[in-house]
Design an enzyme around this catalytic site. Sequence first.
Site: not given
Length: 297
Positions: A60, A104, A127
Amino acid sequence: MGMDRIAGSAIIDGKRFAAGLLEDMKLRVESARQKTGKVPGLAVVLVGTDPASAVYVGAKHRQTVAAGMRSFKYELPADTGQAELMALIGRLNVAPDVHGILVQLPLPAHLDAAAVIQEINPDKDVDGFHISNAGRLSTGQPALVPCTPLGCLMLLKDQLGQSLSGLHAVVIGKSNIVGKPMAQLLLAENCTVTIAHSRTKNTPELCRAADILVVAVGRPGLVRGDWIKPGAVVMDVGINRIEVDGKSRIVGDVAFEEAGHAAAITPVPGGVGPMTIACLLSNTLTAFCRLNAISAD
């Protein structure tokens, strides 16, 4: 988009599509910079040393920088407390150079992941997991959408043309991360949507009626070839590691070799997976544009 084939089916090259999306992102980030004098910033928070998570966070970071965005990486020890993590998110929520926040998952067991997700500013929740974004999506309002279903929708539109209206879509799996938001996205495209899950009694019959089949359950080879309607488009979201002849390999939730009568199918790996980071960066750019009240073009 060029594709290989398995029997009569086109194999959807998610890696190539994602690369094109990232190239387009660079142009849009530069356009945003010219309009505002700023670039989008993505903050990724990693707690602990889970090896797979570390790999994802590294990927990422690299792609964020490659797209011309700023990358902020926070690596916290595994014994980080709930209050400390919440305080960090609170600071990122108001940081003017941070437009996207991602924590995460999975988090260490002593942390309350649901509470952490709800602490994130919904306008920076790239997200798409915050309850506000889930609610916005389900009621047809502008939302930040979970990355995997968003990637699936992009691939479906590319394969089927921009209109999915009137098609029958079956989604296997009802998770908050893939199944439910996927169903909402397909409803918004005017599909007729059926959700199947572990308690569904007639899943094979439902699948055989599907023009679009999205499978996201984490069970290798669950969907057999005779479940798939000839000419259907299949999105295989599953990523499963199995042992074959003493060797480890990655497979999806669909028996890929049996799907030659589908119109098109995503392979595993190389199908939906590469779209996830591309869509994360797309969400970060979307968040940046909304927070700065500019067009996302």
